[in-house]
Design an enzyme around this catalytic site. Structure first.
Site, PDB file in Angstrom:
ATOM      1  N   CYS A 177       0.757  -1.195  -0.050  1.00 52.76           N
ATOM      2  CA  CYS A 177       0.080   0.080   0.043  1.00 52.76           C
ATOM      3  C   CYS A 177       0.921   1.404  -0.121  1.00 52.76           C
ATOM      4  CB  CYS A 177      -0.842   0.014   1.223  1.00 52.76           C
ATOM      5  SG  CYS A 177      -0.049  -0.100   2.635  1.00 52.76           S
ATOM      6  N   HIS A 191      19.264   0.200   0.244  1.00 51.79           N
ATOM      7  CA  HIS A 191      17.638   0.387   0.112  1.00 51.79           C
ATOM      8  C   HIS A 191      16.921  -0.681   0.315  1.00 51.79           C
ATOM      9  CE1 HIS A 191      14.174   2.417  -0.799  1.00 51.79           C
ATOM     10  NE2 HIS A 191      13.752   1.509  -1.497  1.00 51.79           N
TER      11      HIS A 191
END
Length: 422
Positions: free
Chosen positions: A50, A97
């Site tokens: 989401c 990351h």
């Protein structure tokens, strides 16, 4: 080959953009197949939640632009619009990351644990779609090991904090006494399960769980003394609900303005607190225009989340240090593998030249040539063949004043040249 991480998240794009770029479960298999099929892409994995959509790929030099254009085509979006909110990382930065994502350092809620499970699902989907080769396989396994170490050695996972927790915390500011509140939860996935448990722990014991299949809703509701319904039964349940929290993977909204408006009339306009955690959204934005509805999306939870972030910052700093060590270890292993591949390639080429010279020498002997002349010619040819390409490269480096290459060649070819090892 280059490692690329390309994506958008809650920091770079609004919920409206994120829901356009999100991959539904039904789209994921086709998306992985198309992405892996690009000529510039060697390996690929897709993470879609989401709050983020990210592509992790092993690519050729021109692969980044090809992937960005593919993402635009897949979701029918302009590449220029995507470029404004997309970020990209290469090699070590991409590995860093991914590790930060895995331990929740890049999440809206610092240190939230759900993302690791979602990343493992993305890894499994990529494996099943044959999108992983050796590079991404090793990177994901290394990342999971780093994430486990961070969870074990820091306090990043203590005191449950998630979007679900933030939603319940926000509701607690509106309702003084949860024990008299009734909650309707839409969906039966991990997020809704967390919401249900947080609400139950906070004192909400009148829980209704709505899901497309009643069986999944039954399992969750039954464990908390609630009741299960299907999505078709939501209008009736809405009339009796003070709190509505929704998180499904539905491609279209489940709650429309008309449905909520009819429920409010039957409630005699008693207010409803709503949180839409889903991307794409489950609740039409127009519902927020109704006077007796307090509608929030994941982006509205930022204030609550920032409070939780401060409590976890010390653990986050420790996690960053462990991640840096993890990146260093991954980089070291990658360099070793790269050196091994170079050595294998160089040896294969040298052995091919040796075999060619050997065949020519044996042919000369078979023709009855003088063995001493054959051996001398063999040594001369083999030396020339082995040195030809390095000699050309050294001349080009000298002409271009590439002192870095010349220094490297000196270290590789001449250091220890006085050794008498045969």
């Amino acid at each position: 080959m280059t490692l690329l991480a390309l994506g958008i998240n809650h920091r770079t794009a609004t919920v409206e953009v994120r829901e356009q770029v999100a991959f539904t479960p039904t789209q994921l298999e086709a998306a992985l197949g198309e992405l892996r099929g690009l000529p510039e892409v060697r390996e690929a994995a897709v993470l879609s939640t989401c709050n983020r959509t990210e592509l992790y790929c092993i690519i050729d030099a021109s692969g980044e632009q090809a992937i960005l254009h593919w993402l635009g085509r897949f979701h029918d979006l302009q590449v220029e619009d995507l470029s404004r909110c997309a970020y990209h990382y290469l090699d070590n930065d991409a590995a860093r990351h991914l590790m930060r994502v895995a331990v929740g350092l890049d999440s809206m809620v610092l240190g939230e644990p759900q993302i690791l499970g979602q990343l493992k699902d993305a890894y499994q989907s990529a494996r099943e779609a044959r999108g992983l080769g050796g590079e991404l396989e090793r990177l994901f396994q290394h990342t999971f090991a780093v994430a486990k170490q961070v969870r074990t050695e820091t306090g990043i996972g203590r005191n449950p904090v998630s979007v679900a927790y933030a939603a319940v915390s926000l509701a607690s500011r509106i309702f003084d006494d949860f024990s008299r509140s009734r909650a309707l939860l839409i969906g039966a996935g991990e997020t809704i399960e967390l919401v249900a448990r947080h609400l139950h722990d906070a004192g909400v014991h009148q829980l209704t769980v709505a899901n497309r299949t009643r069986e999944r809703a039954d399992r969750l509701a039954g464990s908390l003394g609630g009741r299960a319904i299907t999505l078709d039964e939501i209008p009736a349940a809405l009339e009796h609900s003070d709190i509505v929290i929704s998180s499904t993977a539905a491609p279209l909204p489940i709650l429309g303005k008309g449905m909520v408006e009819r429920a409010l009339k039957k409630r005699r306009h008693r207010p409803i607190f709503m949180v839409d955690i889903a991307v794409p959204r489950d609740i039409e934005p127009e519902v927020g225009e109704l006077g007796d509805v307090f509608l929030y999306t994941v982006d509205d939870l930022q204030e609550v989340i920032e409070e939780n972030r401060r409590h976890r910052q010390v653990a986050a700093d420790q996690a960053e240090s462990l991640i840096e060590r993890g990146v260093g270890a991954w980089q070291h292993e990658r360099r070793i593998r790269s050196g091994g591949e170079l050595i294998r390639d160089y040896r294969t080429r040298a052995e091919a030249l040796r075999d060619l010279s050997e065949q020519q020498a044996l042919a000369g002997l078979a023709r009855g040539e003088d063995p001493e002349a054959v051996v001398r010619r063999l040594a001369h040819q083999l030396t020339n063949r082995l040195l030809h390409r390095p000699t050309v490269a050294l001349r080009q480096a000298a002409s271009a004043e590439r002192h870095d290459l010349l220094d490297a060649a000196t270290a590789l070819l001449l250091d220890g040249s006085s050794d008498k090892t045969p």
